[in-house]
Enzyme design. Structure first.
Site, PDB file in Angstrom:
ATOM      1  NE  ARG A 206     -34.990  17.369   6.497  1.00  0.00           N
ATOM      2  CZ  ARG A 206     -34.196  16.386   6.063  1.00  0.00           C
ATOM      3  NH1 ARG A 206     -33.088  16.068   6.737  1.00  0.00           N
ATOM      4  NH2 ARG A 206     -34.483  15.730   4.973  1.00  0.00           N
TER       5      ARG A 206
ATOM      6  CG  PHE B 271     -25.785   6.844  -1.070  1.00  0.00           C
ATOM      7  CD1 PHE B 271     -25.730   7.310   0.236  1.00  0.00           C
ATOM      8  CD2 PHE B 271     -27.031   6.590  -1.624  1.00  0.00           C
ATOM      9  CE1 PHE B 271     -26.873   7.511   0.990  1.00  0.00           C
ATOM     10  CE2 PHE B 271     -28.202   6.796  -0.877  1.00  0.00           C
ATOM     11  CZ  PHE B 271     -28.107   7.258   0.430  1.00  0.00           C
TER      12      PHE B 271
ATOM     13  CD  GLU C 114     -29.500  12.937  13.613  1.00  0.00           C
ATOM     14  OE1 GLU C 114     -29.905  12.142  12.753  1.00  0.00           O
ATOM     15  OE2 GLU C 114     -29.540  14.180  13.462  1.00  0.00           O
TER      16      GLU C 114
ATOM     17  CG  ASN D 170     -26.139  16.950   0.786  1.00  0.00           C
ATOM     18  OD1 ASN D 170     -25.354  16.769   1.719  1.00  0.00           O
ATOM     19  ND2 ASN D 170     -27.254  16.259   0.658  1.00  0.00           N
TER      20      ASN D 170
ATOM     21  CE  LYS E 231     -24.219  16.010   4.990  1.00  0.00           C
ATOM     22  NZ  LYS E 231     -24.866  15.242   3.895  1.00  0.00           N
TER      23      LYS E 231
ATOM     24  NE  ARG F   4     -28.594  19.272   1.982  1.00  0.00           N
ATOM     25  CZ  ARG F   4     -29.288  18.290   2.533  1.00  0.00           C
ATOM     26  NH1 ARG F   4     -30.583  18.157   2.284  1.00  0.00           N
ATOM     27  NH2 ARG F   4     -28.693  17.439   3.358  1.00  0.00           N
TER      28      ARG F   4
ATOM     29  CG  HIS G 207     -27.219  15.644   9.173  1.00  0.00           C
ATOM     30  ND1 HIS G 207     -27.921  14.586   8.649  1.00  0.00           N
ATOM     31  CD2 HIS G 207     -27.607  15.770  10.471  1.00  0.00           C
ATOM     32  CE1 HIS G 207     -28.697  14.080   9.616  1.00  0.00           C
ATOM     33  NE2 HIS G 207     -28.521  14.767  10.723  1.00  0.00           N
TER      34      HIS G 207
ATOM     35  CE1 TYR H  57     -26.098  10.915   7.002  1.00  0.00           C
ATOM     36  CE2 TYR H  57     -23.732  11.101   7.305  1.00  0.00           C
ATOM     37  CZ  TYR H  57     -24.950  11.677   7.022  1.00  0.00           C
ATOM     38  OH  TYR H  57     -25.034  13.029   6.761  1.00  0.00           O
TER      39      TYR H  57
END
Ligand code: IDP
Length: 139
Positions: free
Chosen positions: A86, A58, A127, A113, A10, A103, A116, A50
């Site tokens: 993950r 948010f 995706e 964070n 990100k 993270r 993704h 998203y």
């Protein structure tokens, strides 16, 4: 089972020159980066990506953050790659992320964070197809 998952490094991380360090964590965890591209997301791309969070408070901030600076989009391949990544990413909120996770090491906040990762094999496929054609993925 060998799987593919979708990853984004990100803007908060690309801005701080952390792409290489994050890739090292990914590779040390046994995941292979089989496709990778740096791209500046458009507002439409971020909104679509998203969309599942469209009703969350948010959402606007998230879309703004994701389009503020370039991101690195990636396909990762390996044993149980979805769950494995993950695990490597750590909890959404870095304060709750385990030691050694991306993270925990690099995230600034629950919003910024750093990474993704797809949350299911089904979403990984959707995706990946948003950003890569099959011939751009070299396993
Ligand atoms: P995940 O990225 O760990 O799968 P999700 O719950 O799917 O977490 O949320 C997607 C993204 O939305 C998060 O990575 C984070 O950037 C942002 N986000 C989630 N919850 C909050 C929040 O409470 N405040 C601000 N941003 C949030």
């Amino acid at each position: 089972m060998t799987e593919r998952t979708f990853s984004i490094i990100k803007p908060d991380a690309t801005r701080r020159n952390l792409t290489g360090k994050i890739n090292a964590v990914i590779e040390d965890a046994g995941l292979r980066i089989v496709a990778q591209r740096r791209v500046k997301l458009t507002t439409d791309q971020a909104k679509t990506f998203y969309a599942v969070h469209a009703e969350r408070p948010f959402y606007g901030e998230l879309v703004e953050q994701m389009t503020a600076e370039p991101v690195v989009v990636q396909v990762l391949e390996g044993e149980n790659a979805v769950a494995r990544y993950r695990e490597v990413m750590g909890a959404t909120n870095p304060e709750q992320a385990a030691e050694g996770t991306i993270r925990k090491q690099f995230a600034l906040s629950i919003g910024e964070n750093s990474v993704h990762g797809s949350d299911s094999l089904e979403n990984a496929k959707i995706e990946i197809e948003q950003f890569f054609t099959e011939d751009q993925i070299v396993g």
